[in-house]
Design a protein around this motif. Structure first.
Motif, mmCIF file in Angstrom:
data_model
loop_
_atom_site.group_PDB
_atom_site.id
_atom_site.type_symbol
_atom_site.label_atom_id
_atom_site.label_comp_id
_atom_site.label_asym_id
_atom_site.label_seq_id
_atom_site.Cartn_x
_atom_site.Cartn_y
_atom_site.Cartn_z
ATOM 1 N N GLY A 148 -1.383 -2.545 53.396
ATOM 2 C CA GLY A 148 -0.220 -3.372 53.706
ATOM 3 C C GLY A 148 0.857 -3.360 52.632
ATOM 4 O O GLY A 148 1.793 -4.154 52.672
ATOM 5 N N GLU A 149 0.730 -2.474 51.665
ATOM 6 C CA GLU A 149 1.756 -2.394 50.618
ATOM 7 C C GLU A 149 2.245 -0.965 50.480
ATOM 8 O O GLU A 149 1.531 -0.024 50.828
ATOM 9 N N VAL A 150 3.476 -0.819 49.963
ATOM 10 C CA VAL A 150 3.900 0.490 49.494
ATOM 11 C C VAL A 150 3.905 0.373 47.982
ATOM 12 O O VAL A 150 4.484 -0.574 47.424
ATOM 13 N N LEU A 151 3.222 1.316 47.334
ATOM 14 C CA LEU A 151 3.045 1.223 45.885
ATOM 15 C C LEU A 151 3.675 2.420 45.186
ATOM 16 O O LEU A 151 3.654 3.542 45.719
ATOM 17 N N ALA A 181 -8.656 -2.466 44.369
ATOM 18 C CA ALA A 181 -9.318 -1.287 44.927
ATOM 19 C C ALA A 181 -8.361 -0.347 45.655
ATOM 20 O O ALA A 181 -8.570 0.861 45.670
ATOM 21 N N HIS A 182 -7.299 -0.912 46.249
ATOM 22 C CA HIS A 182 -6.410 -0.043 47.031
ATOM 23 C C HIS A 182 -5.432 0.751 46.164
ATOM 24 O O HIS A 182 -4.732 1.624 46.650
ATOM 25 N N LYS A 183 -5.381 0.471 44.870
ATOM 26 C CA LYS A 183 -4.431 1.187 44.009
ATOM 27 C C LYS A 183 -5.067 2.446 43.439
ATOM 28 O O LYS A 183 -6.219 2.416 43.013
ATOM 29 N N PRO A 186 -4.545 1.318 38.396
ATOM 30 C CA PRO A 186 -4.334 -0.144 38.328
ATOM 31 C C PRO A 186 -2.912 -0.519 37.944
ATOM 32 O O PRO A 186 -2.459 -1.633 38.241
ATOM 33 N N ALA A 187 -2.185 0.388 37.289
ATOM 34 C CA ALA A 187 -0.806 0.076 36.871
ATOM 35 C C ALA A 187 0.220 0.330 37.983
ATOM 36 O O ALA A 187 1.396 0.025 37.815
ATOM 37 N N ASP A 188 -0.207 0.872 39.130
ATOM 38 C CA ASP A 188 0.730 1.075 40.246
ATOM 39 C C ASP A 188 1.295 -0.275 40.679
ATOM 40 O O ASP A 188 0.579 -1.283 40.666
ATOM 41 N N PHE A 189 2.571 -0.287 41.013
ATOM 42 C CA PHE A 189 3.203 -1.576 41.324
ATOM 43 C C PHE A 189 3.865 -1.562 42.703
ATOM 44 O O PHE A 189 4.173 -0.497 43.250
ATOM 45 N N VAL A 190 4.087 -2.774 43.217
ATOM 46 C CA VAL A 190 4.517 -2.949 44.607
ATOM 47 C C VAL A 190 6.009 -2.660 44.791
ATOM 48 O O VAL A 190 6.854 -3.170 44.053
#
Ligand code: AMP
Ligand code: ZN
Length: 466
Positions: A148-151, A181-183, A186-190
């Protein structure tokens, strides 16, 4: 005239060379409009207003574009809207919060002597631009969709972390970031996230949702200033993650080597030696300082707050104290008194510009004004007085107010007519060598909280005793 600015990107003071001297472009992150702006928020507004004034002076008023955004999409805004207007439809509730807060912000910063930026875009007026930019990032494989996100994928950018000098590998080794878990990293942002029914949402290729904070500034700066522009500013706390992520988005969307050539950051403000926080009871809004007696039992004129802010170099931390405001109030009264009757909107003095063109050297600018006062005031030299007027006007410290109005702003003792009459009567008594009467009047003034000082030139000045 050469201008030198400290660049956070290179950690050095650099000669400023605009990309196009006919259109010098600056972007500064503006407020998130969910509550009154506090005095810490006033710091970047004042600092970059001074830089805006300086750029206009150097390159010409028509050749500088200053963009400061209004962040009116944010989860803090939603929460405030639901709390304050529970019975309104969500969009109306949000608009109530953001309109009221933005208008309060405009009114506050005008009182602080700040010019309006050239453009003040709102995030909600730039959603299609954000969506288009996210689409570019997805198509260039810098972004992906998950849960549900674009990262944004930080691994897709080899020099991610350059501005804040953070190394991704070090960060992961520390493993302090909660692992979602979906990244992929871990540093990926929304960039975009889906909205539920009680959250504001816009239709997009990824469903009805709303933008992340960082993409708002990338889209607005691009729309109004282009893919690469001259100066980007904000407070020190924005270096990471906000500015780092703005850079990642903009550079990866357009394939450019930089987003802005110079990155400038103001230092933080603390209050009486402590971080400002509601729980410590030392949290002050700009408005509160101007309209209540909560700080030092006094109200403070906006121009006094402005001078107090300028008494420390913009990159240093400021300790916001009552003593600082008391000093600023006395100094500004003296300077305005000197300039009164010699009002002048002409070019600011060269010495002042010299100070400011050295990375906004506020201390040198203030020292120059002190020296101008010291040399020009005793002999009432009209050239110095005109210079003082031009300097104060240029710095936004004076727009024609009377010295007494600035000084005695908010005081109970407002009867300046009575004070002036008593001072005149005392001078008459002294001329007549009626010392008893002269002393009696001095005591009467003292009982009103007014201290007087006899100047060498035969005049008498007064100030309110603390
Ligand atoms: P915010 O609304 O929290 O995003 O802040 C708006 C601007 O104010 C940003 O440029 C922040 O860096 C700046 N700012 C926030 N708190 C302080 C502070 N205590 N001192 C100086 N600048 C601050
Ligand atoms: Zn921003």
């Amino acid at each position: 005239m050469s201008l030198r600015l400290y660049n956070t990107l290179t950690r050095t003071k650099e000669e400023f060379v605009p990309l196009d001297p006919a259109n010098v472009r600056m972007y500064v992150c503006g407020p998130t409009v969910y509550d009154f702006a506090h005095i810490g928020n006033a710091r970047p507004v004042i600092v970059f207003d001074l830089l805006f004034r300086l750029l206009r002076q150097v390159y010409g008023d028509a050749h500088v574009t200053y963009v400061r955004n209004i962040t009116d999409v944010d989860d803090k805004i939603n929460a405030r809207a639901l709390r304050d207007f529970p019975n309104l439809p969500l969009n109306d509730a949000i608009r109530n919060v953001t309109e009221k807060t933005a208008n309060q912000f405009f009114a506050d910063v005008e009182k602080l002597g700040c010019l309006q930026p050239t453009i003040q875009p709102r995030a909600t007026d730039n959603i299609p631009q954000m969506i288009a930019m996210i689409e570019m990032l997805v198509s260039r494989r810098h972004a992906y969709q998950a849960a549900g996100e674009v990262l944004f994928s930080v691994d897709s950018m080899p020099d991610y972390g350059h501005l804040s000098q953070r190394n991704l590998a070090d960060q992961q080794a520390g493993a302090r970031i909660a692992v979602d878990a979906h990244k992929r990293n871990p540093a990926d942002f929304v960039l975009w996230k889906l909205s539920s029914d009680d959250e504001p949402g816009w239709v997009s290729p990824w469903g009805c949702g709303r933008p992340g904070w960082h993409i708002e500034c990338s889209a607005m700066s691009n729309r109004y200033l282009g893919e690469v522009f001259d100066i980007h500013g904000g407070g020190l706390d924005l270096i990471f993650p906000h500015h780092e992520n703005e850079i990642a988005q903009t550079r990866c969307a357009f394939g450019t080597a930089v987003m802005a050539n110079i990155w400038m950051h103001n230092g933080f403000l603390q209050v009486e030696g402590q971080k400002m926080s509601k729980s410590l009871g030392n949290f002050f809004t700009i408005n509160e300082l101007m309209t209540t007696r909560n700080f030092g039992s006094n109200m403070w004129h906006g121009k006094v707050l402005r001078l107090a802010m300028m008494m420390t170099h913009y990159r240093q931390p400021i300790d916001w104290t009552v003593d600082r405001l008391v000093e600023a109030r006395i100094v500004l009264k003296d300077w305005i008194e000197m300039a009164t009757g010699f009002d002048h909107n002409g070019a600011p003095p060269a010495e002042l510009l010299e100070a400011l063109t050295d990375d906004l050297n506020f201390s040198a600018a203030i020292s120059y004004l002190h020296a101008l006062y010291r040399t020009g005031r005793p002999n009432r030299d009209s050239h110095s007085a005109t210079t003082m007027a031009a300097a104060l006007r240029f710095l936004g410290l004076w727009s024609g107010e009377s010295a007494l109005d600035v000084y005695s702003y908010g005081y109970e003792v407002q009867d300046t007519g009575k004070i002036d009459a008593l001072i005149t009567a005392r001078l008459d008594a002294r001329k007549a060598k009626n010392w008893a009467e002269s002393d009696r009047i001095r005591d009467e003034l003292a009982s009103m909280g007014i201290a007087i000082k006899d100047n060498k030139d035969g005049t008498t000045s007064w100030e309110v005793k603390r």
